[in-house]
Enzyme design. Sequence first.
Site, short mmCIF file in Angstrom:
data_model
loop_
_atom_site.label_atom_id
_atom_site.label_comp_id
_atom_site.label_asym_id
_atom_site.label_seq_id
_atom_site.Cartn_x
_atom_site.Cartn_y
_atom_site.Cartn_z
N ASN A 60 16.06 -4.17 5.23
CA ASN A 60 15.90 -5.62 5.42
C ASN A 60 16.56 -5.99 6.74
OD1 ASN A 60 18.76 -6.00 4.98
ND2 ASN A 60 18.34 -5.68 2.83
N SER A 119 6.95 -2.21 2.52
CA SER A 119 6.61 -3.53 1.95
C SER A 119 5.86 -3.46 0.62
CB SER A 119 5.77 -4.36 2.94
OG SER A 119 6.60 -4.80 4.00
N ASP A 134 15.72 1.65 0.31
CA ASP A 134 16.96 1.36 1.04
C ASP A 134 18.17 1.84 0.24
OD1 ASP A 134 18.06 -1.78 2.62
OD2 ASP A 134 18.46 0.31 3.11
N GLY A 141 6.91 -2.57 -2.29
CA GLY A 141 7.74 -2.76 -3.49
C GLY A 141 8.15 -4.21 -3.61
N VAL A 142 9.41 -4.47 -3.39
CA VAL A 142 9.95 -5.85 -3.49
C VAL A 142 9.16 -6.81 -2.60
CG1 VAL A 142 11.99 -7.19 -2.81
CG2 VAL A 142 12.26 -5.10 -4.15
N1 APR Z 1 11.27 7.45 -2.39
C1 APR Z 1 10.03 7.05 -2.06
N2 APR Z 1 9.53 5.83 -2.35
C2 APR Z 1 10.34 4.96 -2.99
C3 APR Z 1 11.67 5.29 -3.37
C4 APR Z 1 12.12 6.60 -3.04
N3 APR Z 1 13.35 7.03 -3.36
N4 APR Z 1 12.22 4.19 -3.99
C5 APR Z 1 11.28 3.24 -4.01
N5 APR Z 1 10.14 3.68 -3.42
C6 APR Z 1 8.87 2.98 -3.21
C7 APR Z 1 8.65 1.72 -4.02
O1 APR Z 1 8.18 2.03 -5.31
C8 APR Z 1 7.58 1.05 -3.16
O2 APR Z 1 6.29 1.60 -3.43
O3 APR Z 1 8.85 2.55 -1.86
C9 APR Z 1 7.97 1.43 -1.73
C10 APR Z 1 8.73 0.33 -0.97
O4 APR Z 1 9.49 -0.41 -1.91
P1 APR Z 1 10.90 -1.10 -1.54
O5 APR Z 1 11.94 -0.06 -1.46
O6 APR Z 1 11.09 -2.22 -2.51
O7 APR Z 1 10.70 -1.66 -0.05
P2 APR Z 1 9.99 -3.02 0.42
O8 APR Z 1 8.90 -3.44 -0.47
O9 APR Z 1 9.69 -2.77 1.87
O10 APR Z 1 11.17 -4.10 0.29
C11 APR Z 1 12.27 -3.97 1.14
O11 APR Z 1 13.82 -4.10 -0.69
O12 APR Z 1 15.43 -2.60 -1.25
C12 APR Z 1 15.19 -3.77 -0.59
O13 APR Z 1 16.85 -3.78 1.15
C13 APR Z 1 15.47 -3.66 0.89
O14 APR Z 1 15.32 -6.00 1.23
C14 APR Z 1 14.63 -4.78 1.41
C15 APR Z 1 13.41 -4.75 0.51
#
Ligand code: APR
Length: 175
Positions: free
Chosen positions: A28, A125, A38, A127-128
């Site tokens: 982020n 992007s 992250d 996930g969250v």
């Molecule tokens: N390895 C691979 N993929 C992963 C892992 C991992 N260990 N953990 C999660 N994912 C996947 C999620 O399921 C999703 O498909 O990575 C993708 C991205 O998800 P997020 O980590 O939520 O990232 P994003 O959607 O970009 O959101 C970023 O989330 O964790 C917080 O600090 C981060 O604020 C930022 C936001």
Amino acid sequence: MRNSVSHIELIMGDITKARVDAIVNAANQEMLGGGGVDGAIHKAAGPILLEYCKRCPAVDGIRCPTGEARITPAGSLMAKFVIHTVGPVYGVDPDPEVLLANAYQASLDLAITNGCQSVALPALSCGVYAFPWEKAATIAFATCTRMPFQKLSLTFYLSGPEIMHIWSQALTKIS
Ligand code: APR
């Protein structure tokens, strides 16, 4: 003759296990850690990674604006670098498609300028930040198949069978 996607591999697994030159983090803008990718990367890299992140200059608390990328050492990860990038929050940030492409472009630019040959990337992007998975895959692959990124060995780590299936279909469409 390699086709335009032969340098791209998809793996269903944990990106922190990647043995590559650089691991891309879905960070982020504050670069102070979080959940998802992250959280996993900071946990696996150790507390030193947060120290490296804090050394990145901040303007009003923002170390990495959306669509940009920052590079740090990788701590205890099996990589030389972590490339922290910030994808758009879908439905919130303007022009999310452009910002997502910028995030991949900025990350791969840093990989090239830092002499990396192999890079592990998450589904930024997806996930969250709620980006639609198929659209995100198409944007990711469009960036990765541009020169000079075809010179890189790129491995996308997908976190489950559903997103793996959607990303695999998207990759097949462009190959
Ligand atoms: N390895 C691979 N993929 C992963 C892992 C991992 N260990 N953990 C999660 N994912 C996947 C999620 O399921 C999703 O498909 O990575 C993708 C991205 O998800 P997020 O980590 O939520 O990232 P994003 O959607 O970009 O959101 C970023 O989330 O964790 C917080 O600090 C981060 O604020 C930022 C936001």
